[in-house]
Enzyme design. Structure first.
Site, short mmCIF file in Angstrom:
data_model
loop_
_atom_site.label_atom_id
_atom_site.label_comp_id
_atom_site.label_asym_id
_atom_site.label_seq_id
_atom_site.Cartn_x
_atom_site.Cartn_y
_atom_site.Cartn_z
N CYS A 34 -1.82 70.35 32.27
CA CYS A 34 -2.87 71.42 31.38
C CYS A 34 -3.99 71.84 32.22
O CYS A 34 -4.84 72.77 31.97
CB CYS A 34 -3.15 71.01 30.10
SG CYS A 34 -4.25 69.43 30.24
N CYS A 103 -4.52 64.75 25.33
CA CYS A 103 -5.81 64.72 25.61
C CYS A 103 -6.71 63.56 25.40
O CYS A 103 -7.47 63.06 26.00
CB CYS A 103 -6.50 65.77 24.69
SG CYS A 103 -5.68 67.20 24.41
FE1 FES Z 1 -5.04 68.93 28.38
FE2 FES Z 1 -6.44 68.84 26.20
S1 FES Z 1 -4.87 70.20 26.78
S2 FES Z 1 -6.52 67.53 27.78
#
Ligand code: FES
Length: 147
Positions: A34, A103
């Protein structure tokens, strides 16, 4: 996607943002999938976490979990700090949507990385602490299609 009020609160008004100049331990971890990065600073004195700060370049859930994780770790002994898992952080935030669980893993790993740095600098071993990874997506169990 639904976020709890606590998540929204910690996202809108994150606690402990910043850095500690003479930190006892600093940990940086990221998630290559991400692209989010989290850096945690800990001030540890007499085996107690006196202060914690963070800088997060990431999504709202990453900001909220690092805010909560740094709140939870303050005032804790190192042993107690080791009990702050991503689950504990999520519980304190009244939950996260399933695709945002990673996360909270970033927050747990960042705390561990900072504790690891502290342990290395002081030549001590923290029971149960494994060498942190720089990129949590390496050992993630969340299947790719969930991103
Ligand atoms: Fe990767 Fe939140 S989308 S840490």
């Amino acid at each position: 996607m639904q976020y709890s009020e606590k998540v929204m609160d910690h996202f809108m008004n994150p606690r402990n943002v910043g850095e500690i100049e003479d930190a006892s331990g600093v940990g940086t971890v990221g998630n290559a999938k991400c692209g989010d990065i989290m850096k945690v600073y800990l001030k540890i004195e007499d085996g107690i976490v006196k202060d914690a700060k963070f800088k997060t370049f990431g999504c709202g859930a990453a900001v909220a979990t690092s805010s909560m994780a740094t709140e939870l770790i303050k005032g804790k002994t190192i042993k107690e700090a080791m009990e702050i898992t991503n689950k504990a952080v999520m519980e304190a935030l009244d939950g996260l949507p399933p695709i945002k669980v990673h996360c909270s893993c970033l927050a747990e790993e960042a705390l561990h990385a900072a504790l690891w740095d502290y342990a290395e600098k002081n030549g001590i071993v923290i029971e149960g602490l494994e060498k942190p990874v720089n990129d949590i997506s390496e050992h993630e169990e969340v299947p790719e299609e969930e991103y």
